[in-house]
Design an enzyme around this catalytic site. Structure first.
Site, PDB file in Angstrom:
ATOM      1  CB  SER A 159      51.421  26.651  74.013  1.00  0.00           C
ATOM      2  OG  SER A 159      50.930  28.151  73.903  1.00  0.00           O
ATOM      3  CG  HIS A 208      53.853  30.113  81.063  1.00  0.00           C
ATOM      4  ND1 HIS A 208      53.258  30.987  81.665  1.00  0.00           N
ATOM      5  CD2 HIS A 208      52.884  29.253  80.240  1.00  0.00           C
ATOM      6  CE1 HIS A 208      52.077  31.135  80.915  1.00  0.00           C
ATOM      7  NE2 HIS A 208      51.921  30.082  80.145  1.00  0.00           N
ATOM      8  CG  HIS A 245      48.968  28.611  78.338  1.00  0.00           C
ATOM      9  ND1 HIS A 245      50.143  29.213  77.971  1.00  0.00           N
ATOM     10  CD2 HIS A 245      48.591  28.067  77.084  1.00  0.00           C
ATOM     11  CE1 HIS A 245      50.592  28.985  76.793  1.00  0.00           C
ATOM     12  NE2 HIS A 245      49.562  28.376  76.131  1.00  0.00           N
TER      13      HIS A 245
END
Length: 512
Positions: free
Chosen positions: A115, A131, A47
């Site tokens: 994720s 994303h 992330h």
């Protein structure tokens, strides 16, 4: 540089224990994909928006949310290639059917999780898909990533994907036009090392990866270091509790049984990771004890224990072994040191302190405090006044001491001083009157009385100078009588002006 692809599930809808905070509605995902928002989604690391390494080329919803992405960052792939070349264990796989590919194996070992970052509430105008990240382990169940060079080979690893779904995924991936700028990858090797360090602190990482691999239906050989596929029902892992069913039976075992089977359990637990102690011994070519002769146990023989139970087994095993205790140094008794002077209690031997006589503390009477303020007040000099600099007159009893500094101790002395000042003024006025009377008497005895006016009407020196201008002619005669009269008159005028000046100053002082 060869192409690197990654595929996996972002969500598995068959799981009933999914957390509501990470739940992805199937209908919302399908609407976003139909509207064209499921393509060109950034692919980054953990992330980190500064670590974009590629884009998503396919996103579809079936029984799972399946995605396909391409790793396009050349700098990132160069770093992975160097890491794989330096590693000594990365190519030591037990599955010999897989082709040796250090880069793919390195990616599967470091980033086996997935994720998805999506919008939860907030502004509906913002994109729903933010994303997709590759990470050490994902929070959603079944989110495991598989890297490879060929998309067909990657999709064949998932047994839950049908042939029809596979054809749709392949067609979507081939028709997608991807855009990627190398400037989007702004991190270096230190950032990747920090991410790996953070991942190592996740306690439930390997049990979670084992559960995700089973839930994703990965049945064939892969490069993932998440242990073998779980098939035995007795060893099914509960993701929420992270404890096997055999743990309950282990808790009921007595302490003696745990002490007997502790070595077997410890060696079994050490084999839960992919690189076992047997593998390390085989690589290094040496071992201590009989560990090299013991075969590596299979995964079906493994037993998962809580941390407290494992620690208790270690303590029991350590207590059962014979230990050679080093004897302590002998304690020699020391004689008491006797001195003619009393000593403090801290210098007496500890064994003799009970018999040591301590004199009672001496009581000192309290002393009254010193009045420092009154002492300072008596020595403090009073502020100077105007009377210290006033003129003194002849005949004054304080004529010689009037210039000395005066001090006042209390209000009575101040009052006495004021009375003395008034008395001095009265005496000065009396002296002025006496001087004026004497002057009048002298003037009355003067032979030039007829040429003089009375004192009361006689003008001052300044008024006389203004009224009578100076003569334009100066006589140089030596008349004795005229010079004597003029000198006498001048002395009288100067004495009179001085007395008047003193009298005016005395009156001004009385007014003040």
């Amino acid at each position: 540089m060869e192409t690197v692809l990654v595929a996996g599930f972002l969500c598995v809808y068959d799981d009933n224990d999914i957390n509501d905070n990470f739940y992805l509605p199937r209908r919302t995902i399908q609407e976003e994909i139909n509207s064209g928002n499921g393509l060109n989604i950034p692919l980054n690391i953990n992330h980190n928006e500064n670590a974009v390494i590629g884009t998503v080329s396919s996103l579809s919803v079936y029984s799972t949310v399946c995605f396909v992405a391409r790793v396009q960052s050349k700098e990132f792939l160069t770093i992975i290639k160097k890491i794989a070349a330096k590693s000594k264990l990365i190519t030591n796989t037990e599955e010999k059917t897989l082709p040796p590919d250090p880069e793919i194996e390195c990616l599967n070992s470091i980033f086996p999780g997935l994720s998805l970052s999506n919008r939860v509430g907030g502004n509906e105008r913002d994109p729903f898909f933010k994303h997709v990240s590759i990470c050490g382990v994902g929070r959603r169940p079944g989110t495991i990533a598989i890297f490879g060079r060929n998309l067909n080979w990657i999709l064949d690893r998932f047994s839950s994907i049908t042939e029809a779904e596979k054809e749709k995924i392949l067609s979507t991936d081939q028709s997608c036009v991807q855009f990627f700028a190398e400037e989007q990858f702004k991190v270096d090797l230190y950032d990747l090392l920090a991410d790996s360090l953070d991942t190592s602190y996740i306690k439930v990482r390997f049990p979670k990866l084992q559960s995700d691999k089973q839930l994703s239906g990965i049945s064939k050989s892969t490069y993932i270091k998440a242990s073998e596929n779980l098939t035995a029902n007795n060893h099914t892992i509960n993701v929420n509790s992270k404890v096997t069913k055999e743990t309950e039976a282990t808790d009921s075992v007595s302490q003696d049984d745990c002490a007997v089977h502790a070595p077997d359990l410890i060696s079994t637990i050490c084999s839960t990771t992919h690189t076992t102690h047997h593998d390390l011994v085989r690589m290094n070519g040496s071992a201590t004890g009989n560990s090299a002769s013991l075969p590596a146990p299979q995964f079906s023989e493994c037993v998962f224990l809580p941390k407290d139970t494992f620690c208790s087994l270690l303590n029991a095993t350590a207590g059962a072994q014979n230990k050679n205790v080093t004897p302590a140094a002998p304690i020699f008794k020391t004689d008491e040191y006797i001195t003619p002077y009393p000593e403090s209690l801290s210098r007496v031997d500890y064994g003799n302190r009970m018999n040591y006589h301590i004199p009672p503390p001496y009581w000192y009477p309290s002393m009254p405090g010193f009045n420092y303020k009154s002492y300072r007040g008596s020595q403090k000099r009073c502020a100077p006044t105007d009377s210290d600099d006033e003129m003194s007159f002849p005949g004054d009893p304080d004529y010689t001491t009037k210039k000395k500094k005066r001090y006042r101790e209390d209000d009575d002395r101040e009052l006495t001083k004021d009375k003395n000042d008034i008395k001095e003024l009265v005496d000065a006025i009396g002296m002025l009157r006496h001087e004026i009377s004497a002057l009048k008497y002298i003037r009355s005895q003067s032979p030039q009385r007829q040429h003089c006016t009375a004192v009361d009407t006689m003008p001052t020196i300044e008024e006389k100078n203004v009224a009578s201008p100076k003569p334009s002619v100066v006589n140089a005669s030596l008349t004795p009588g005229q010079d004597r009269n003029q000198n006498l008159m001048q002395s009288d005028q100067s004495l009179l002006s001085l007395n008047k000046k003193l009298f005016v100053e005395a009156l001004n002082k009385m007014d003040n």
